[in-house]
Enzyme design. Structure first.
Site: not given
Ligand SMILES: Cc1cc2nc3c(=O)[nH]c(=O)nc-3n(C[C@H](O)[C@H](O)[C@H](O)COP(=O)(O)OP(=O)(O)OC[C@H]3O[C@@H](n4cnc5c(N)ncnc54)[C@H](O)[C@@H]3O)c2cc1C
Length: 544
Positions: A271, A276-277, A501-502, A526
């Site tokens: 990258t 990027g992509s 878990h609030g 990836e």
């Protein structure tokens, strides 16, 4: 209470799901000219590719259940969890495809694939009473119901679990909160235990135990900490696969034994700040200078680049931008080790490499760096594949990424497993309105869904591992599907766990808050999820 769902129910649901998905794929192939025209139909292809991934997960879930039943190793809880998982996948893929059926000219397909009796099976198999029962079982076992494995794999899983619980888990929280580097002790212990050589052929010093053993190792390490241990094998594995695909004999002999022994830690540098992509547009240059190449340009998000001994770096060796992917080559770039969040390395001839870690909310421990290379000298012998490797870097990198994606499926399952366990523990211990949270129907239902979703992601990931053993190239799309599904599952499970878990789920004191931020990175690297769905999974499914 309806009778518990059975393997036969799951098989019928799978049949319906595949019937619907196969028809959608056929039509999508026509519409996109066998995938050549995906970009003109991105939304449609995303839906079809994702639904096909869910159908594949359903297939592997049914296969896992059938095998375990055949061996007499499927408990009642295992069976109902896997059948419910298939029913949830079927329901989800139906809902996903429904809005696109008119565009696919398949208005009648839903009814044909899922006639009323099959819809009734689907409702029964994932009925709230079934999921609540799975949830109760999950709470009772604290999410630790083991997935039945054969002897060697079970030994691998148990041994790694013991190591990870003893060595990694006690330090995971401190490393995360302090944004510390992975302790050197983890690396040396893992090296000693042979974790870096699991998928390296014996001829090169590895144990070649195969991809399932490697995935189980990754999963157990990730259960203790995604960033401080679970991701350490991924980078060496990516370079190993690239070398096995296209390295010269000398390169394999030079690097693979060191990777297997954990002597060489690896960073992957693809990258760039502006790339990027669209990997084929990589700009970082590698120019020949005598017996060397000089690397110049910026790179970004290179995880573990500070500590790494080598970077597997994709660079442009042909300056003609029209060459796109064919102008890229892969290099093994040696560097010194650095701890901390920034470094500078100067070479005697004037080459320079500067690195600075980008702060992130999670996935801490390895640090991900922005790098700048200036005339950084790399011997020509480090061009992967030698002269024949010129212009083959993109292809070799993609071979490496296929292995990386499989690994990430394992990483996601391990992280989700820890979220399931901590959530199960919490809802048993925490009391509100005079009783444990685990006694409330909605808690049981949510926990049951979580267990079922994790089971199908595990099934497709393990199946991808075995398929990679048989034929890596053929199995690459399945590994991508496993990554796609398992990473979404991990994001969803950790968030569900946090909600259960609030307020304490938002407190750093409880590990679920770390799991949430760690999981969020999984669908990004990836191949960020939309690209993975369209350009890897979608393209491969529509091409055939
Ligand atoms: C913590 C972390 C660690 C990482 N580690 C590494 C590493 O070790 N080595 C490495 O090389 N990289 C690494 N990465 C980088 C990662 O692989 C990239 O972030 C990823 O490939 C996406 O590239 P990008 O960020 O430039 O996003 P972009 O490519 O700019 O994409 C941004 C968004 O636009 C969408 N998009 C882009 N193109 C299209 C299109 N044609 N159609 C539809 N949608 C599109 C994408 O899907 C995405 O949602 C890491 C990233 C992170 C966050």
């Amino acid at each position: 209470m309806p009778p518990p769902p059975t393997l036969a129910d799951a098989e019928r649901l799978l049949e319906g799901a595949e019937r619907l998905v196969d028809r959608a794929l056929d039509r999508a192939r026509d519409i996109t000219a066998s995938g050549a025209d995906i970009d003109a139909h991105q939304v449609l292809v995303e839906r079809v590719a994702y639904a096909a991934t869910q159908a594949r997960a359903a297939r592997e879930t049914v296969a896992a259940l059938r095998d375990r039943k055949g061996e007499g190793r499927a408990t009642g809880a295992f069976e109902s969890t896997l059948v419910a998982a298939v029913a949830l996948l079927a329901a989800d893929l139906r809902a996903r495809l429904e809005p696109s059926l008119p565009d696919l000219d398949l208005e009648d397909a839903l009814e044909q694939a899922f006639p009323a009796p099959l819809r009734a099976i689907q409702c029964a198999a994932a009925h709230e009473s079934v999921l609540r029962e799975i949830g109760r079982h999950t709470a009772q076992t604290r999410g630790r119901e083991p997935w039945p494995l054969d002897g060697v794999c079970e030994q691998v899983r148990d041994a790694v679990r013991e190591f990870a619980e003893r060595e990694v888990a006690p330090e995971a929280e401190r490393i995360h909160r302090g944004d510390e580097l992975v302790p050197e002790r983890f690396i040396s212990s893992m090296a000693e235990l042979g974790y870096f050589g699991l998928a390296v052929p014996e001829a090169y010093g590895g144990s070649d135990l195969g991809n399932l053993a490697m995935i189980l190792t990754t999963e157990e390490l990730s259960r203790a900490s995604l960033a401080a241990a679970g991701s350490l094998i991924t980078r060496p594995e990516i370079l190993t696969k690239a070398l096995l695909q296209g390295g010269t004999d000398a390169q394999k002999s030079q690097w693979l034994p060191k990777i297997a022994a954990g002597e060489v830690m690896v960073g992957i540098s693809v990258t760039e700040p502006d790339v990027g992509s669209d990997v084929a547009s990589v700009k970082c240059r590698a120019e020949r200078r005598g017996a060397d190449f000089l690397i110049t340009g910026p790179k970004s998000w290179c995880t573990f680049a500070g500590r790494a001994d080598v970077l597997a770096l994709l660079a442009r060796t042909d300056p003609d931008p029209a060459k796109a992917a064919k102008g890229l080559s892969l290099f093994i770039v040696p560097k010194d080790r650095f701890d901390g969040h920034s470094f500078e390395m100067r070479q005697p001839g004037g080459g320079r490499l500067v690195g600075k870690a980008d702060a992130t909310p999670g996935y801490r421990g390895m640090h991900s760096f922005t790098l700048v290379f200036e005339d950084y000298r790399v011997p020509a012998e480090n061009l992967v594949g030698g002269e024949a490797g010129l212009g083959r870097g993109f292809y070799l990198q993609m071979a490496g990424f296929a292995a990386g994606r499989l690994q990430t499926g394992g990483r996601a399952c391990g992280l989700a497993q820890s979220a399931l366990e901590k959530t199960a523990e919490y809802v048993v211990d925490r009391r509100q309105f005079g009783k444990p949270l685990a006694d409330f129907q909605l808690t049981q239902y949510t926990l049951g869904r979580m267990a079922a979703q994790l089971a199908s992601s595990r099934a497709i990931t393990y199946a991808a591992a075995l398929a990679m053993d048989a034929d890596e190239r053929k199995a690459a799309p399945l590994a991508a599907q496993a990554k796609l599904l398992a990473c979404d599952m991990a994001v969803e499970l950790t968030q569900q766990g946090q909600l259960m878990h609030g307020g304490w789920g938002y407190a750093e004191e409880y590990p679920i808050s770390r799991y949430v931020v760690d999981a969020q990175v999984l669908p990004i690297f990836e191949g960020v999820k939309p690209i993975l769905t369209l350009k890897v999974v979608g393209r491969s499914l529509l091409a055939g």
